[in-house]
Design a protein around this motif. Structure first.
Motif, short mmCIF file in Angstrom:
data_model
loop_
_atom_site.label_atom_id
_atom_site.label_comp_id
_atom_site.label_asym_id
_atom_site.label_seq_id
_atom_site.Cartn_x
_atom_site.Cartn_y
_atom_site.Cartn_z
N TYR A 334 44.07 45.75 41.64
CA TYR A 334 42.80 45.04 41.85
C TYR A 334 42.10 44.71 40.54
O TYR A 334 41.37 43.72 40.45
CB TYR A 334 41.89 45.83 42.78
CG TYR A 334 42.24 45.61 44.24
CD1 TYR A 334 43.36 44.85 44.60
CD2 TYR A 334 41.48 46.14 45.26
CE1 TYR A 334 43.69 44.65 45.91
CE2 TYR A 334 41.80 45.94 46.59
CZ TYR A 334 42.91 45.20 46.91
OH TYR A 334 43.24 44.98 48.22
N GLN A 335 42.34 45.51 39.50
CA GLN A 335 41.83 45.13 38.18
C GLN A 335 42.51 43.85 37.72
O GLN A 335 41.85 42.91 37.24
CB GLN A 335 42.09 46.24 37.16
CG GLN A 335 41.63 45.89 35.74
CD GLN A 335 42.06 46.91 34.70
OE1 GLN A 335 42.79 47.85 35.01
NE2 GLN A 335 41.63 46.72 33.48
N ILE A 336 43.82 43.78 37.89
CA ILE A 336 44.58 42.60 37.48
C ILE A 336 44.18 41.39 38.31
O ILE A 336 43.84 40.32 37.78
CB ILE A 336 46.09 42.86 37.61
CG1 ILE A 336 46.54 43.95 36.64
CG2 ILE A 336 46.89 41.58 37.37
CD1 ILE A 336 47.94 44.47 36.91
N VAL A 337 44.22 41.54 39.63
CA VAL A 337 43.91 40.41 40.52
C VAL A 337 42.46 39.97 40.31
O VAL A 337 42.17 38.76 40.26
CB VAL A 337 44.15 40.81 41.99
CG1 VAL A 337 43.65 39.71 42.93
CG2 VAL A 337 45.64 41.06 42.23
N GLY A 338 41.55 40.91 40.16
CA GLY A 338 40.16 40.57 39.94
C GLY A 338 39.95 39.78 38.67
O GLY A 338 39.24 38.76 38.65
N ASP A 339 40.58 40.21 37.58
CA ASP A 339 40.41 39.53 36.30
C ASP A 339 41.01 38.12 36.33
O ASP A 339 40.39 37.17 35.84
CB ASP A 339 41.04 40.35 35.17
CG ASP A 339 40.25 41.62 34.85
OD1 ASP A 339 39.13 41.76 35.37
OD2 ASP A 339 40.78 42.46 34.10
N TYR A 340 42.19 37.99 36.89
CA TYR A 340 42.85 36.68 36.92
C TYR A 340 42.14 35.73 37.88
O TYR A 340 41.95 34.54 37.58
CB TYR A 340 44.33 36.82 37.28
CG TYR A 340 45.20 37.13 36.09
CD1 TYR A 340 45.95 36.14 35.47
CD2 TYR A 340 45.24 38.42 35.56
CE1 TYR A 340 46.73 36.42 34.36
CE2 TYR A 340 46.01 38.71 34.44
CZ TYR A 340 46.76 37.71 33.85
OH TYR A 340 47.51 37.99 32.73
N LEU A 341 41.73 36.23 39.04
CA LEU A 341 41.02 35.36 39.98
C LEU A 341 39.66 34.96 39.43
O LEU A 341 39.21 33.82 39.63
CB LEU A 341 40.85 36.06 41.33
CG LEU A 341 42.07 36.10 42.25
CD1 LEU A 341 41.70 36.70 43.59
CD2 LEU A 341 42.68 34.73 42.46
N ASP A 342 38.99 35.85 38.73
CA ASP A 342 37.70 35.53 38.13
C ASP A 342 37.85 34.36 37.16
O ASP A 342 37.09 33.38 37.20
CB ASP A 342 37.13 36.76 37.43
CG ASP A 342 35.68 36.56 36.98
OD1 ASP A 342 35.04 35.59 37.41
OD2 ASP A 342 35.19 37.40 36.20
N ASP A 343 38.83 34.44 36.27
CA ASP A 343 39.04 33.35 35.31
C ASP A 343 39.45 32.07 36.01
O ASP A 343 39.01 30.97 35.63
CB ASP A 343 40.10 33.76 34.28
CG ASP A 343 39.50 34.55 33.12
OD1 ASP A 343 38.34 34.97 33.22
OD2 ASP A 343 40.21 34.75 32.12
N TYR A 344 40.30 32.20 37.03
CA TYR A 344 40.72 31.00 37.76
C TYR A 344 39.54 30.35 38.48
O TYR A 344 39.36 29.12 38.46
CB TYR A 344 41.84 31.33 38.74
CG TYR A 344 42.21 30.15 39.61
CD1 TYR A 344 42.70 28.97 39.06
CD2 TYR A 344 42.07 30.21 41.00
CE1 TYR A 344 43.04 27.88 39.86
CE2 TYR A 344 42.41 29.14 41.80
CZ TYR A 344 42.90 27.98 41.22
OH TYR A 344 43.22 26.89 42.01
#
Length: 370
Positions: A334-344
């Motif tokens: 969720y750290q990974i998904v959260g960071d990538y989705l936030d930037d996207y």
């Protein structure tokens, strides 16, 4: 099937889901919506018109939180049904009913004009299984709306005290049902946007993402509704017209899309992903394909996090570990998904930099760009 709602007591012991990591607090509202212009497509609902149930996770400025409130992660009725469904996997009975979320009770209103992001869950899967993920994305400054799709989702509770059971289908074995269900989901998602007041299909802007069958629904919804400018498919197979035709025939699309597969699931391995990806390329759609190294299909839903929080990882069979919840720790995913989705999502709503979507980053060795 539509049955009366029964209430069962929760266990006294509770397990708290870790709070989201973004700078905003998160509030939650559960809402039933009725589409008076559309009959229930399955023909099972007693009120005839299509009705759906959603959870809306809104960002709240830290100083605007009047207090924090702990609420059940899912209702006792849903928890009991999910215990039954997870029985063959030897998932420990009772854990789901012990889980709680800690959310914000805002003093006044939530963050004004926060961008709207829709979420569609996996096939036969209640929206509650994605509340932690939705909270994480909402804490980054987005209004995230998770959607239950009655009579296809495994269990949905309505406001009038009834529950709707889904068909527990296998999309791989019943292509016709899958294509029908994905089109119903797409219409549900478009209706949610209408209800929220995003009426202008040329100017209004939203985003959407989904896991598994919800990823297929996201792609289908983007073909149906151009207000959805950005979409993410988290390891879902694809169905319907979008596979061959993409988002339409127009060039220079304003839409963009991310395919994010579990390790080994990609556009080289999956013919439908390959056809879809080629169609988007012909339409000049901005796109990225990612792989979650070490992550199985079950890495992208809350059960992977719950296994760690409830300290039950490793207490059931190898198949469950590798597929149902994945070997990657839930917090890290969720750290990974959260960071990538936030930037996207910043890229979708604000334009400009692609952020983490530009390419590989040493801080995230689990993310492979394909």
């Amino acid at each position: 099937m539509l049955l009366p709602l029964l209430f069962l007591p929760f266990s006294f012991a509770t397990i708290l889901i870790p709070p989201p990591t973004g700078k905003y607090g998160v509030s939650l509202t559960n809402i039933q919506l009725v589409d008076k212009t559309r009959p229930d497509p399955w023909g099972f609902d007693t009120i005839a018109n299509r009705r759906i149930v959603v959870s809306r996770f809104d960002p709240v400025a830290p100083r605007s939180c009047r207090t924090k409130q702990r609420i059940p992660y899912m209702t006792s009725v849903v928890a009991e049904e999910e215990d039954r469904i997870l029985g063959p996997y030897e998932w420990p009975v009772g854990v789901l009913g012990q889980l709680e979320l800690e959310l914000c009770v805002p003093k006044n209103k939530v963050v004004k004009d926060a961008p709207v992001v829709l979420f569609s869950p996996g096939g036969n899967t209640t929206r509650f299984y994605y509340s932690a993920l939705a909270s994480e994305i909402a804490s980054r400054g987005y209004s995230v709306i998770t959607i239950d799709h009655p009579f296809e989702t495994d269990i949905v509770e309505f406001d009038d005290g009834t529950i709707a059971y889904g068909g527990h289908y296998s999309a791989r074995k019943n292509l016709t049902f899958a294509e029908t269900a994905v089109s119903v989901r797409a219409a549900d998602m478009s209706f949610v946007l209408d209800t929220l007041g995003l009426k202008d299909r040329k100017k209004d802007k939203a985003a959407a993402f989904g896991h598994s069958f919800g990823g297929a629904a996201t792609a289908a919804a983007m073909r149906l509704d151009p207000r959805i400018r950005g979409g993410v498919n988290l390891d879902g197979l694809l169905y319907g017209e979008v596979v061959q035709a993409g988002f339409g025939e127009k060039k220079n699309s304003k839409q963009s899309f991310v395919l994010w597969g579990a390790q080994g699931h990609n556009s080289t391995e999956d013919p439908d992903w390959n056809s879809f990806w080629s169609a988007l390329g012909e339409q000049n759609v901005w796109k990225r394909e990612l792989s979650l190294l070490g992550g199985a299909h079950g890495a992208f839903w809350d059960l992977n996090l719950i296994a760690d929080v409830a300290n039950v990882r490793g207490q059931f069979g190898q198949y469950t570990e590798e597929d149902l919840i994945s070997k990657l720790p839930g917090k890290r995913v969720y750290q990974i998904v959260g960071d990538y989705l936030d930037d996207y999502l910043k890229f979708v709503f604000e334009g400009g930099s692609e952020g983490l979507l530009k390419g590989p980053n040493k801080k995230y060795p689990e993310v492979d760009f394909l």
